[in-house]
Design a protein around this motif. Structure first.
Motif, mmCIF file in Angstrom:
data_model
loop_
_atom_site.group_PDB
_atom_site.id
_atom_site.type_symbol
_atom_site.label_atom_id
_atom_site.label_comp_id
_atom_site.label_asym_id
_atom_site.label_seq_id
_atom_site.Cartn_x
_atom_site.Cartn_y
_atom_site.Cartn_z
ATOM 1 N N GLY A 1 -12.094 1.976 -5.685
ATOM 2 C CA GLY A 1 -11.606 1.023 -4.699
ATOM 3 C C GLY A 1 -12.471 1.001 -3.460
ATOM 4 N N SER A 2 -12.429 -0.122 -2.767
ATOM 5 C CA SER A 2 -13.171 -0.249 -1.507
ATOM 6 C C SER A 2 -12.485 0.543 -0.403
ATOM 7 N N ASP A 3 -11.172 0.663 -0.487
ATOM 8 C CA ASP A 3 -10.374 1.413 0.489
ATOM 9 C C ASP A 3 -9.288 2.154 -0.299
ATOM 10 N N PRO A 4 -9.690 3.177 -1.061
ATOM 11 C CA PRO A 4 -8.740 3.822 -1.964
ATOM 12 C C PRO A 4 -7.561 4.457 -1.246
ATOM 13 N N LYS A 5 -6.407 4.340 -1.873
ATOM 14 C CA LYS A 5 -5.173 4.900 -1.306
ATOM 15 C C LYS A 5 -5.140 6.420 -1.422
ATOM 16 N N GLY A 6 -5.925 6.980 -2.329
ATOM 17 C CA GLY A 6 -5.945 8.420 -2.504
ATOM 18 C C GLY A 6 -4.891 8.931 -3.471
ATOM 19 N N ARG A 7 -4.052 8.032 -3.973
ATOM 20 C CA ARG A 7 -3.048 8.402 -4.969
ATOM 21 C C ARG A 7 -2.814 7.207 -5.887
ATOM 22 N N ILE A 8 -2.421 7.506 -7.089
ATOM 23 C CA ILE A 8 -2.120 6.455 -8.064
ATOM 24 C C ILE A 8 -0.644 6.092 -7.935
ATOM 25 N N ASN A 9 -0.361 4.800 -8.005
ATOM 26 C CA ASN A 9 1.018 4.348 -7.954
ATOM 27 C C ASN A 9 1.785 4.966 -9.127
ATOM 28 N N PRO A 10 2.911 5.617 -8.864
ATOM 29 C CA PRO A 10 3.683 6.247 -9.943
ATOM 30 C C PRO A 10 4.109 5.281 -11.049
ATOM 31 N N LEU A 11 4.336 4.016 -10.706
ATOM 32 C CA LEU A 11 4.719 3.055 -11.748
ATOM 33 C C LEU A 11 3.548 2.743 -12.679
ATOM 34 N N ALA A 12 2.328 2.794 -12.179
ATOM 35 C CA ALA A 12 1.163 2.608 -13.052
ATOM 36 C C ALA A 12 1.132 3.733 -14.088
ATOM 37 N N LEU A 13 1.334 4.953 -13.638
ATOM 38 C CA LEU A 13 1.347 6.093 -14.555
ATOM 39 C C LEU A 13 2.509 6.000 -15.542
ATOM 40 N N LYS A 14 3.676 5.582 -15.067
ATOM 41 C CA LYS A 14 4.851 5.456 -15.936
ATOM 42 C C LYS A 14 4.608 4.431 -17.040
ATOM 43 N N PRO B 1 0.896 -5.742 -8.918
ATOM 44 C CA PRO B 1 2.261 -5.331 -9.241
ATOM 45 C C PRO B 1 2.876 -4.441 -8.157
ATOM 46 N N ALA B 2 2.028 -3.754 -7.408
ATOM 47 C CA ALA B 2 2.531 -2.872 -6.347
ATOM 48 C C ALA B 2 3.081 -3.669 -5.166
ATOM 49 N N ALA B 3 2.764 -4.947 -5.084
ATOM 50 C CA ALA B 3 3.247 -5.780 -3.981
ATOM 51 C C ALA B 3 4.612 -6.402 -4.270
ATOM 52 N N VAL B 4 5.098 -6.251 -5.489
ATOM 53 C CA VAL B 4 6.378 -6.848 -5.868
ATOM 54 C C VAL B 4 7.514 -6.102 -5.185
ATOM 55 N N GLU B 5 8.405 -6.886 -4.590
ATOM 56 C CA GLU B 5 9.600 -6.313 -3.960
ATOM 57 C C GLU B 5 10.800 -6.647 -4.831
ATOM 58 N N GLY B 6 11.787 -5.792 -4.786
ATOM 59 C CA GLY B 6 12.985 -6.009 -5.574
ATOM 60 C C GLY B 6 13.489 -4.694 -6.119
#
Length: 175
Positions: free
Chosen positions: A40-53, A113-118
């Motif tokens: 990433g250009s500005d990595p978050k430093g962690r993977i989204n848990p839902l991606a791993l799931k 997908p990380a931007a989805v709210e709900g």
């Protein structure tokens, strides 16, 4: 030439969701012909848990995945990339490092997908949708006769893949 292994880098801004999904999918589905990376250009430093799931639920590898800067792949000792794909619209609009070896590039934007709210169910469904779109694109890419296409034809095919179902336009979605 049939035994050649191609290096592929998937880029996103945060390297926590879409690019991680793509790296894992290509690691499994293209293992005999491709070596997959993400950054990433500005990595978050962690993977989204839902991606791993979602990756786990579809039996895709998560070992060794990590959120990292694209600068790792611009260093002289980095693997030379054959292909670089941006999978988020923000990364597509950014000035990328100069990649050694002049890789083929294309934009394969997919909604974040990380931007989805709900609800949790809605959020996970967004990750499943992103996974499916990415898996379809990677399947088409992996099936291309890479050793028999000239650069112009290959570039056209790569751009066409990026325009398949689920595509976004540069700078219209968050990273």
């Amino acid at each position: 030439m049939a035994d050649r292994i191609y290096n592929v880098l998937f880029l996103c801004t945060g390297n926590s969701a879409r690019s991680i999904l793509a790296e894992s999918i290509l690691r499994k589905d293209g293992a005999s012909h491709f070596r997959a990376f993400s950054a990433g250009s500005d990595p978050k430093g962690r993977i989204n848990p839902l991606a791993l799931k979602v990756l786990d639920s579809f039996d895709y590898p998560t070992d060794g995945l990590r959120s990292k800067s694209w600068e790792e792949f611009a260093k002289p000792d980095a693997p030379t990339m054959d292909f670089v794909f941006t999978v988020c619209d923000n990364a597509a609009g950014e000035t990328c490092p100069v990649w050694p070896g002049q890789p083929m590039t294309a934009h394969w934007g997919i909604e974040d997908p990380a931007a989805v709210e709900g609800s949790d169910v809605q959020k996970e469904a967004a990750f499943v949708t992103a996974f499916r779109y990415m898996k379809t694109r990677i399947g088409v890419f992996a099936a291309l006769p890479l050793d028999s296409l000239d650069k112009i034809a290959l570039g056209t095919k790569l751009r066409e893949i990026g325009q398949s179902e689920g595509t976004t336009s540069p700078r219209t979605s968050a990273a």
